[in-house]
Scaffold this motif. Sequence first.
Motif, PDB file in Angstrom:
ATOM      1  N   THR A  65      38.984  15.633  42.189  1.00 35.31           N
ATOM      2  CA  THR A  65      38.687  16.732  41.266  1.00 35.31           C
ATOM      3  C   THR A  65      37.534  16.356  40.336  1.00 35.31           C
ATOM      4  OG1 THR A  65      40.260  15.926  39.626  1.00 35.31           O
ATOM      5  CG2 THR A  65      41.113  17.484  41.286  1.00 35.31           C
ATOM      6  N   VAL A  67      48.999  11.067  35.260  1.00 34.38           N
ATOM      7  CA  VAL A  67      48.619  12.290  35.982  1.00 34.38           C
ATOM      8  C   VAL A  67      48.061  11.892  37.350  1.00 34.38           C
ATOM      9  CG1 VAL A  67      47.012  14.235  35.996  1.00 34.38           C
ATOM     10  CG2 VAL A  67      48.059  13.488  33.843  1.00 34.38           C
ATOM     11  N   GLY A 110      43.890  11.945  43.477  1.00 31.62           N
ATOM     12  CA  GLY A 110      44.378  10.636  43.930  1.00 31.62           C
ATOM     13  C   GLY A 110      43.297   9.730  44.493  1.00 31.62           C
ATOM     14  N   GLN A 111      42.031  10.128  44.434  1.00 32.83           N
ATOM     15  CA  GLN A 111      40.980   9.372  45.109  1.00 32.83           C
ATOM     16  C   GLN A 111      40.544   8.121  44.342  1.00 32.83           C
ATOM     17  OE1 GLN A 111      40.009  10.265  48.415  1.00 32.83           O
ATOM     18  NE2 GLN A 111      41.948  11.253  47.906  1.00 32.83           N
ATOM     19  N   SER A 112      40.940   8.005  43.100  1.00 33.08           N
ATOM     20  CA  SER A 112      40.764   6.750  42.361  1.00 33.08           C
ATOM     21  C   SER A 112      42.115   6.119  42.071  1.00 33.08           C
ATOM     22  CB  SER A 112      40.008   6.991  41.044  1.00 33.08           C
ATOM     23  OG  SER A 112      38.688   7.403  41.325  1.00 33.08           O
ATOM     24  N   LEU A 113      43.091   6.963  41.730  1.00 35.71           N
ATOM     25  CA  LEU A 113      44.404   6.424  41.343  1.00 35.71           C
ATOM     26  C   LEU A 113      45.104   5.752  42.530  1.00 35.71           C
ATOM     27  CD1 LEU A 113      46.453   6.004  39.138  1.00 35.71           C
ATOM     28  CD2 LEU A 113      47.319   8.312  39.523  1.00 35.71           C
TER      29      LEU A 113
HETATM   30  C1  LIG Z   1      35.704   5.641  49.189  1.00 35.43           C
HETATM   31  C2  LIG Z   1      35.491   6.312  47.843  1.00 35.43           C
HETATM   32  C3  LIG Z   1      34.218   6.480  47.387  1.00 35.43           C
HETATM   33  C4  LIG Z   1      34.004   7.106  46.155  1.00 35.43           C
HETATM   34  N1  LIG Z   1      32.718   7.262  45.721  1.00 35.43           N
HETATM   35  C5  LIG Z   1      32.497   7.869  44.523  1.00 35.43           C
HETATM   36  C6  LIG Z   1      31.167   8.060  44.033  1.00 35.43           C
HETATM   37  O1  LIG Z   1      30.166   7.757  44.699  1.00 35.43           O
HETATM   38  N2  LIG Z   1      31.021   8.607  42.788  1.00 35.43           N
HETATM   39  C7  LIG Z   1      32.104   8.984  42.032  1.00 35.43           C
HETATM   40  O2  LIG Z   1      31.927   9.453  40.916  1.00 35.43           O
HETATM   41  N3  LIG Z   1      33.359   8.853  42.488  1.00 35.43           N
HETATM   42  C8  LIG Z   1      33.585   8.301  43.704  1.00 35.43           C
HETATM   43  N4  LIG Z   1      34.887   8.152  44.136  1.00 35.43           N
HETATM   44  C9  LIG Z   1      35.997   8.568  43.243  1.00 35.43           C
HETATM   45  C10 LIG Z   1      36.284  10.044  43.398  1.00 35.43           C
HETATM   46  O3  LIG Z   1      35.235  10.825  42.855  1.00 35.43           O
HETATM   47  C11 LIG Z   1      37.576  10.443  42.662  1.00 35.43           C
HETATM   48  O4  LIG Z   1      37.925  11.694  43.183  1.00 35.43           O
HETATM   49  C12 LIG Z   1      37.524  10.590  41.156  1.00 35.43           C
HETATM   50  O5  LIG Z   1      37.091   9.421  40.536  1.00 35.43           O
HETATM   51  C13 LIG Z   1      38.897  10.834  40.567  1.00 35.43           C
HETATM   52  O6  LIG Z   1      39.294  12.150  40.770  1.00 35.43           O
HETATM   53  P1  LIG Z   1      40.736  12.440  41.329  1.00 35.43           P
HETATM   54  O7  LIG Z   1      40.948  13.893  41.169  1.00 35.43           O
HETATM   55  O8  LIG Z   1      40.885  11.867  42.690  1.00 35.43           O
HETATM   56  O9  LIG Z   1      41.666  11.685  40.230  1.00 35.43           O
HETATM   57  P2  LIG Z   1      42.886  10.695  40.443  1.00 35.43           P
HETATM   58  O10 LIG Z   1      42.521   9.572  41.353  1.00 35.43           O
HETATM   59  O11 LIG Z   1      44.108  11.472  40.775  1.00 35.43           O
HETATM   60  O12 LIG Z   1      43.015  10.167  38.929  1.00 35.43           O
HETATM   61  C14 LIG Z   1      42.085   9.235  38.397  1.00 35.43           C
HETATM   62  C15 LIG Z   1      42.516   8.854  36.981  1.00 35.43           C
HETATM   63  O13 LIG Z   1      42.307   9.941  36.080  1.00 35.43           O
HETATM   64  C16 LIG Z   1      43.545  10.381  35.526  1.00 35.43           C
HETATM   65  N5  LIG Z   1      43.495  11.856  35.524  1.00 35.43           N
HETATM   66  C17 LIG Z   1      43.115  12.631  36.580  1.00 35.43           C
HETATM   67  N6  LIG Z   1      43.130  13.920  36.218  1.00 35.43           N
HETATM   68  C18 LIG Z   1      43.531  13.955  34.925  1.00 35.43           C
HETATM   69  C19 LIG Z   1      43.731  15.006  33.992  1.00 35.43           C
HETATM   70  N7  LIG Z   1      43.529  16.279  34.322  1.00 35.43           N
HETATM   71  N8  LIG Z   1      44.140  14.686  32.741  1.00 35.43           N
HETATM   72  C20 LIG Z   1      44.344  13.388  32.401  1.00 35.43           C
HETATM   73  N9  LIG Z   1      44.165  12.353  33.233  1.00 35.43           N
HETATM   74  C21 LIG Z   1      43.761  12.632  34.487  1.00 35.43           C
HETATM   75  C22 LIG Z   1      44.640   9.822  36.418  1.00 35.43           C
HETATM   76  O14 LIG Z   1      45.855   9.627  35.719  1.00 35.43           O
HETATM   77  C23 LIG Z   1      44.011   8.515  36.851  1.00 35.43           C
HETATM   78  O15 LIG Z   1      44.162   7.550  35.850  1.00 35.43           O
HETATM   79  C24 LIG Z   1      35.115   7.553  45.377  1.00 35.43           C
HETATM   80  C25 LIG Z   1      36.417   7.396  45.858  1.00 35.43           C
HETATM   81  C26 LIG Z   1      36.619   6.779  47.086  1.00 35.43           C
HETATM   82  C27 LIG Z   1      38.032   6.628  47.576  1.00 35.43           C
END
Ligand SMILES: Cc1cc2nc3c(=O)[nH]c(=O)nc-3n(C[C@H](O)[C@H](O)[C@H](O)COP(=O)(O)OP(=O)(O)OC[C@H]3O[C@@H](n4cnc5c(N)ncnc54)[C@H](O)[C@@H]3O)c2cc1C
Length: 302
Positions: free
Chosen positions: A110, A30, A34-37
Amino acid sequence: MKPPPFSYHRAGSGEHAVALLSALGPRAKVLAGGQSLLPMLNLRLADPPHLVDIGRAEDLRILRRAGDRLVIGAATTQSEVEYSSLTAAVPLLAEAVGYVAHPPIRHRGTVVGSMAHAAAVAELPCVALVLDARFTVLGADGVRTVAAGDFFLGPFRTAVGPGELVAEVALPIAAPGTGQAWSEFSLRRGNFPVAGAGVSLTLHHGRVAAVAIGLSGVADRPVRVPSAERILLGAVPDDELITRAAAAATEDLEPRPAADPAAHILPVPVAPVPGFDYRARVARSQVRRALTTALARAGGTR
Ligand SMILES: Cc1cc2nc3c(=O)[nH]c(=O)nc-3n(C[C@H](O)[C@H](O)[C@H](O)COP(=O)(O)OP(=O)(O)OC[C@H]3O[C@@H](n4cnc5c(N)ncnc54)[C@H](O)[C@@H]3O)c2cc1C
Protein backbone atom coordinates in the motif's frame (compact mmCIF):
# COMPACT_ATOMS: atom_id res chain seq x y z
CA MET A 1 12.39 -18.93 7.32
CA LYS A 2 8.95 -19.04 8.93
CA PRO A 3 7.61 -16.13 10.98
CA PRO A 4 7.39 -16.38 14.77
CA PRO A 5 3.89 -17.23 16.06
CA PHE A 6 1.30 -14.43 16.10
CA SER A 7 -2.44 -14.17 16.36
CA TYR A 8 -4.25 -12.82 13.30
CA HIS A 9 -7.17 -10.39 13.48
CA ARG A 10 -9.08 -9.11 10.47
CA ALA A 11 -10.42 -5.56 10.82
CA GLY A 12 -13.71 -4.79 9.06
CA SER A 13 -13.19 -1.01 9.18
CA GLY A 14 -10.74 1.64 10.34
CA GLU A 15 -12.63 2.04 13.58
CA HIS A 16 -12.59 -1.72 14.15
CA ALA A 17 -8.83 -1.78 13.52
CA VAL A 18 -8.27 0.89 16.17
CA ALA A 19 -10.51 -0.98 18.65
CA LEU A 20 -8.52 -4.18 18.01
CA LEU A 21 -5.17 -2.39 18.35
CA SER A 22 -6.26 -0.83 21.60
CA ALA A 23 -7.60 -4.13 23.01
CA LEU A 24 -4.53 -6.14 21.94
CA GLY A 25 -1.98 -3.80 23.50
CA PRO A 26 1.02 -1.74 22.34
CA ARG A 27 2.89 -4.63 20.66
CA ALA A 28 0.07 -5.35 18.19
CA LYS A 29 0.94 -4.27 14.64
CA VAL A 30 -1.03 -3.16 11.63
CA LEU A 31 -0.74 -5.52 8.65
CA ALA A 32 -1.42 -3.68 5.38
CA GLY A 33 0.08 -5.22 2.21
CA GLY A 34 2.62 -7.19 4.26
CA GLN A 35 5.40 -6.49 1.74
CA SER A 36 7.74 -5.09 4.39
CA LEU A 37 6.24 -6.54 7.56
CA LEU A 38 6.21 -10.18 6.43
CA PRO A 39 9.88 -10.20 5.36
CA MET A 40 10.68 -8.66 8.76
CA LEU A 41 8.76 -11.44 10.52
CA ASN A 42 10.40 -14.11 8.40
CA LEU A 43 13.85 -12.69 9.15
CA ARG A 44 12.89 -12.45 12.85
CA LEU A 45 13.44 -8.70 12.85
CA ALA A 46 10.01 -8.22 14.40
CA ASP A 47 7.89 -10.48 16.60
CA PRO A 48 4.56 -8.77 17.21
CA PRO A 49 2.23 -11.11 19.15
CA HIS A 50 -0.80 -9.82 17.21
CA LEU A 51 -1.37 -8.61 13.64
CA VAL A 52 -4.39 -6.52 12.72
CA ASP A 53 -5.07 -6.93 9.00
CA ILE A 54 -6.64 -3.84 7.42
CA GLY A 55 -6.55 -5.20 3.86
CA ARG A 56 -10.31 -5.86 3.73
CA ALA A 57 -11.47 -2.71 5.53
CA GLU A 58 -13.52 -1.19 2.71
CA ASP A 59 -13.68 2.27 4.31
CA LEU A 60 -9.85 2.39 4.09
CA ARG A 61 -9.85 1.49 0.39
CA ILE A 62 -10.15 5.09 -0.75
CA LEU A 63 -8.81 6.90 -3.77
CA ARG A 64 -10.66 10.13 -4.40
CA ARG A 65 -10.19 13.78 -5.16
CA ALA A 66 -11.34 16.03 -2.32
CA GLY A 67 -11.02 19.71 -3.26
CA ASP A 68 -7.37 20.42 -4.02
CA ARG A 69 -6.16 17.10 -2.56
CA LEU A 70 -5.89 13.48 -3.65
CA VAL A 71 -6.86 11.26 -0.73
CA ILE A 72 -5.47 7.74 -0.50
CA GLY A 73 -6.74 5.29 2.11
CA ALA A 74 -4.62 2.88 4.11
CA ALA A 75 -5.87 -0.21 2.25
CA THR A 76 -5.36 1.27 -1.24
CA THR A 77 -2.57 -0.53 -3.04
CA GLN A 78 0.31 1.01 -4.91
CA SER A 79 -1.03 -0.56 -8.13
CA GLU A 80 -4.49 0.95 -7.65
CA VAL A 81 -2.83 4.36 -7.35
CA GLU A 82 -0.47 3.67 -10.25
CA TYR A 83 -3.29 2.73 -12.65
CA SER A 84 -5.91 5.30 -11.59
CA SER A 85 -6.51 8.26 -13.91
CA LEU A 86 -6.88 10.43 -10.76
CA THR A 87 -3.19 10.06 -9.95
CA ALA A 88 -2.12 12.14 -12.96
CA ALA A 89 -3.15 15.21 -10.93
CA VAL A 90 -0.18 14.50 -8.63
CA PRO A 91 2.56 13.88 -11.21
CA LEU A 92 5.33 13.26 -8.66
CA LEU A 93 3.37 10.42 -7.08
CA ALA A 94 2.33 9.09 -10.50
CA GLU A 95 5.97 8.86 -11.57
CA ALA A 96 7.53 7.66 -8.30
CA VAL A 97 5.06 4.85 -7.59
CA GLY A 98 6.17 3.05 -10.76
CA TYR A 99 9.69 2.82 -9.33
CA VAL A 100 8.57 0.96 -6.19
CA ALA A 101 9.69 -2.66 -6.41
CA HIS A 102 7.96 -4.83 -9.03
CA PRO A 103 4.30 -5.17 -10.13
CA PRO A 104 3.49 -8.18 -7.87
CA ILE A 105 4.72 -6.23 -4.83
CA ARG A 106 2.83 -3.11 -5.88
CA HIS A 107 -0.34 -5.21 -6.23
CA ARG A 108 -0.21 -5.96 -2.50
CA GLY A 109 1.87 -3.14 -0.99
CA THR A 110 0.00 0.00 0.00
CA VAL A 111 0.99 3.63 -0.47
CA VAL A 112 0.23 4.45 3.17
CA GLY A 113 2.04 1.28 4.34
CA SER A 114 5.21 2.38 2.56
CA MET A 115 4.97 5.81 4.19
CA ALA A 116 4.22 4.26 7.62
CA HIS A 117 7.17 1.86 7.25
CA ALA A 118 9.38 4.94 6.66
CA ALA A 119 12.46 3.37 5.09
CA ALA A 120 14.80 6.31 4.48
CA VAL A 121 15.70 5.06 1.00
CA ALA A 122 12.10 4.51 -0.14
CA GLU A 123 10.38 6.58 -2.82
CA LEU A 124 6.95 7.27 -1.34
CA PRO A 125 7.99 8.76 2.04
CA CYS A 126 10.13 11.25 0.05
CA VAL A 127 7.16 12.05 -2.21
CA ALA A 128 5.04 12.73 0.90
CA LEU A 129 7.67 15.12 2.25
CA VAL A 130 8.19 17.02 -1.01
CA LEU A 131 4.44 17.53 -1.40
CA ASP A 132 3.73 18.43 2.25
CA ALA A 133 1.32 15.51 2.56
CA ARG A 134 -1.10 15.34 5.46
CA PHE A 135 -1.70 12.10 7.36
CA THR A 136 -4.95 11.33 9.14
CA VAL A 137 -4.13 9.25 12.21
CA LEU A 138 -6.82 7.39 14.18
CA GLY A 139 -6.34 6.30 17.77
CA ALA A 140 -8.35 5.44 20.87
CA ASP A 141 -8.35 9.18 21.74
CA GLY A 142 -9.74 10.29 18.37
CA VAL A 143 -8.40 11.64 15.08
CA ARG A 144 -5.38 13.84 14.49
CA THR A 145 -3.68 15.24 11.41
CA VAL A 146 0.09 15.07 11.06
CA ALA A 147 2.02 17.03 8.44
CA ALA A 148 4.69 15.09 6.54
CA GLY A 149 7.36 17.38 7.99
CA ASP A 150 6.48 16.09 11.48
CA PHE A 151 5.72 12.51 10.45
CA PHE A 152 9.13 11.00 9.64
CA LEU A 153 11.25 10.80 12.79
CA GLY A 154 14.08 8.48 11.70
CA PRO A 155 14.72 5.18 9.97
CA PHE A 156 11.52 3.11 10.37
CA ARG A 157 10.21 5.62 12.92
CA THR A 158 7.20 7.90 12.52
CA ALA A 159 4.93 10.04 14.68
CA VAL A 160 2.40 7.18 14.74
CA GLY A 161 2.19 5.79 18.27
CA PRO A 162 1.28 2.32 19.54
CA GLY A 163 -2.41 1.62 19.02
CA GLU A 164 -2.68 4.20 16.23
CA LEU A 165 -3.56 3.69 12.59
CA VAL A 166 -2.79 5.95 9.63
CA ALA A 167 -6.21 5.98 7.98
CA GLU A 168 -5.30 8.06 4.94
CA VAL A 169 -2.83 10.41 3.34
CA ALA A 170 -3.82 13.56 1.42
CA LEU A 171 -1.52 14.93 -1.28
CA PRO A 172 -2.01 18.29 -3.01
CA ILE A 173 -3.10 18.41 -6.64
CA ALA A 174 -0.38 20.13 -8.68
CA ALA A 175 -1.18 23.82 -9.25
CA PRO A 176 -1.16 25.25 -12.81
CA GLY A 177 2.37 26.01 -13.99
CA THR A 178 3.80 23.20 -11.84
CA GLY A 179 6.21 20.56 -13.09
CA GLN A 180 7.10 17.57 -10.95
CA ALA A 181 9.62 14.77 -11.37
CA TRP A 182 11.10 11.79 -9.57
CA SER A 183 14.59 10.54 -10.46
CA GLU A 184 16.54 7.71 -8.83
CA PHE A 185 19.46 5.41 -9.32
CA SER A 186 19.23 1.80 -8.22
CA LEU A 187 21.54 -1.09 -8.91
CA ARG A 188 18.74 -2.98 -10.69
CA ARG A 189 15.34 -1.77 -11.86
CA GLY A 190 12.87 -2.50 -9.04
CA ASN A 191 15.48 -2.41 -6.28
CA PHE A 192 15.30 0.26 -3.62
CA PRO A 193 17.28 3.26 -4.86
CA VAL A 194 20.82 4.04 -3.74
CA ALA A 195 19.47 7.59 -3.64
CA GLY A 196 16.55 9.40 -5.23
CA ALA A 197 15.26 12.93 -5.68
CA GLY A 198 11.77 14.35 -5.95
CA VAL A 199 11.01 17.85 -7.21
CA SER A 200 7.93 20.04 -7.44
CA LEU A 201 8.51 23.38 -9.16
CA THR A 202 5.99 26.10 -10.04
CA LEU A 203 6.74 28.83 -12.56
CA HIS A 204 5.02 32.21 -12.67
CA HIS A 205 5.97 34.52 -15.57
CA GLY A 206 9.14 32.47 -16.03
CA ARG A 207 10.30 32.75 -12.43
CA VAL A 208 10.26 30.02 -9.80
CA ALA A 209 7.28 30.86 -7.60
CA ALA A 210 7.51 27.68 -5.49
CA VAL A 211 9.95 24.81 -5.30
CA ALA A 212 10.34 21.75 -3.11
CA ILE A 213 13.22 19.30 -3.42
CA GLY A 214 13.47 16.09 -1.40
CA LEU A 215 16.10 13.37 -1.19
CA SER A 216 15.93 9.72 -0.22
CA GLY A 217 18.86 7.54 0.79
CA VAL A 218 21.21 10.17 2.24
CA ALA A 219 19.91 10.74 5.76
CA ASP A 220 18.07 8.86 8.48
CA ARG A 221 14.76 9.87 6.89
CA PRO A 222 13.65 11.60 3.69
CA VAL A 223 14.88 15.20 3.75
CA ARG A 224 14.07 18.52 2.11
CA VAL A 225 17.07 20.57 0.99
CA PRO A 226 16.28 24.24 1.71
CA SER A 227 19.72 25.49 0.61
CA ALA A 228 19.08 24.18 -2.90
CA GLU A 229 15.49 25.45 -2.89
CA ARG A 230 16.66 28.97 -1.92
CA ILE A 231 18.97 29.14 -4.95
CA LEU A 232 15.99 28.62 -7.26
CA LEU A 233 13.20 30.52 -5.55
CA GLY A 234 12.38 33.77 -7.37
CA ALA A 235 14.97 33.13 -10.08
CA VAL A 236 14.61 32.53 -13.81
CA PRO A 237 15.95 28.98 -13.88
CA ASP A 238 18.51 27.77 -16.38
CA ASP A 239 21.11 24.99 -16.61
CA GLU A 240 23.70 26.90 -14.61
CA LEU A 241 21.28 27.55 -11.74
CA ILE A 242 20.14 23.92 -11.74
CA THR A 243 23.76 22.78 -11.50
CA ARG A 244 24.33 25.15 -8.55
CA ALA A 245 21.17 23.96 -6.80
CA ALA A 246 22.13 20.31 -7.30
CA ALA A 247 25.60 20.99 -5.87
CA ALA A 248 24.04 22.68 -2.83
CA ALA A 249 21.55 19.86 -2.27
CA THR A 250 23.80 17.68 -0.14
CA GLU A 251 25.82 20.48 1.51
CA ASP A 252 23.90 20.49 4.79
CA LEU A 253 23.74 16.72 5.21
CA GLU A 254 25.63 14.89 7.94
CA PRO A 255 28.01 12.29 6.46
CA ARG A 256 26.80 8.84 7.51
CA PRO A 257 28.57 5.48 7.64
CA ALA A 258 27.46 2.78 5.23
CA ALA A 259 26.46 0.71 8.28
CA ASP A 260 23.84 3.35 9.10
CA PRO A 261 20.37 1.77 9.16
CA ALA A 262 19.18 4.75 7.13
CA ALA A 263 20.93 3.22 4.15
CA HIS A 264 19.03 -0.05 4.46
CA ILE A 265 15.64 -1.32 3.42
CA LEU A 266 15.08 -3.21 6.68
CA PRO A 267 16.17 -2.27 10.22
CA VAL A 268 19.38 -4.32 9.85
CA PRO A 269 21.80 -4.61 6.94
CA VAL A 270 20.53 -7.24 4.52
CA ALA A 271 22.93 -6.32 1.74
CA PRO A 272 26.04 -4.16 1.48
CA VAL A 273 25.30 -0.56 0.53
CA PRO A 274 27.59 2.10 -0.96
CA GLY A 275 29.19 4.65 1.36
CA PHE A 276 27.76 8.09 2.06
CA ASP A 277 30.01 10.01 -0.34
CA TYR A 278 28.87 7.87 -3.23
CA ARG A 279 25.20 8.11 -2.22
CA ALA A 280 25.52 11.89 -1.89
CA ARG A 281 27.06 12.10 -5.38
CA VAL A 282 24.25 9.98 -6.75
CA ALA A 283 21.71 12.20 -4.97
CA ARG A 284 23.19 15.35 -6.53
CA SER A 285 22.94 13.91 -10.01
CA GLN A 286 19.33 12.83 -9.35
CA VAL A 287 18.48 16.37 -8.18
CA ARG A 288 19.91 17.73 -11.40
CA ARG A 289 17.86 15.32 -13.50
CA ALA A 290 14.65 15.80 -11.54
CA LEU A 291 14.99 19.59 -11.65
CA THR A 292 15.66 19.60 -15.40
CA THR A 293 12.61 17.40 -16.05
CA ALA A 294 10.35 19.29 -13.64
CA LEU A 295 11.34 22.60 -15.24
CA ALA A 296 10.56 21.30 -18.74
CA ARG A 297 7.21 19.96 -17.51
CA ALA A 298 6.41 23.31 -15.91
CA GLY A 299 6.87 24.86 -19.34
CA GLY A 300 10.21 26.53 -18.64
CA THR A 301 13.33 26.43 -20.76
CA ARG A 302 16.01 23.83 -20.14
C1 LIG B 1 11.29 -7.63 -2.99
C2 LIG B 1 10.78 -6.29 -2.49
C3 LIG B 1 11.24 -5.15 -3.09
C4 LIG B 1 10.78 -3.91 -2.65
N1 LIG B 1 11.26 -2.79 -3.27
C5 LIG B 1 10.81 -1.57 -2.85
C6 LIG B 1 11.28 -0.37 -3.47
O1 LIG B 1 12.04 -0.38 -4.45
N2 LIG B 1 10.85 0.82 -2.95
C7 LIG B 1 9.98 0.88 -1.89
O2 LIG B 1 9.64 1.97 -1.45
N3 LIG B 1 9.50 -0.24 -1.32
C8 LIG B 1 9.89 -1.45 -1.76
N4 LIG B 1 9.40 -2.58 -1.14
C9 LIG B 1 8.48 -2.43 0.01
C10 LIG B 1 7.05 -2.26 -0.46
O3 LIG B 1 6.87 -1.00 -1.08
C11 LIG B 1 6.06 -2.33 0.72
O4 LIG B 1 4.81 -2.54 0.14
C12 LIG B 1 5.93 -1.12 1.62
O5 LIG B 1 7.15 -0.76 2.19
C13 LIG B 1 5.04 -1.40 2.81
O6 LIG B 1 3.70 -1.38 2.45
P1 LIG B 1 2.76 -2.56 2.91
O7 LIG B 1 1.38 -2.11 2.61
O8 LIG B 1 3.21 -3.84 2.33
O9 LIG B 1 2.95 -2.50 4.52
P2 LIG B 1 3.23 -3.67 5.55
O10 LIG B 1 4.40 -4.49 5.14
O11 LIG B 1 1.96 -4.40 5.84
O12 LIG B 1 3.60 -2.77 6.83
C14 LIG B 1 4.85 -2.11 6.92
C15 LIG B 1 4.95 -1.42 8.28
O13 LIG B 1 4.09 -0.28 8.33
C16 LIG B 1 3.09 -0.45 9.33
N5 LIG B 1 1.82 0.03 8.75
C17 LIG B 1 1.35 -0.30 7.51
N6 LIG B 1 0.21 0.36 7.28
C18 LIG B 1 -0.04 1.11 8.38
C19 LIG B 1 -1.07 2.01 8.72
N7 LIG B 1 -2.08 2.27 7.90
N8 LIG B 1 -1.01 2.62 9.94
C20 LIG B 1 0.02 2.36 10.78
N9 LIG B 1 1.02 1.52 10.51
C21 LIG B 1 1.00 0.90 9.31
C22 LIG B 1 3.07 -1.93 9.67
O14 LIG B 1 2.63 -2.17 11.00
C23 LIG B 1 4.52 -2.29 9.47
O15 LIG B 1 5.27 -1.92 10.59
C24 LIG B 1 9.83 -3.83 -1.58
C25 LIG B 1 9.35 -5.00 -0.99
C26 LIG B 1 9.81 -6.23 -1.43
C27 LIG B 1 9.27 -7.47 -0.78
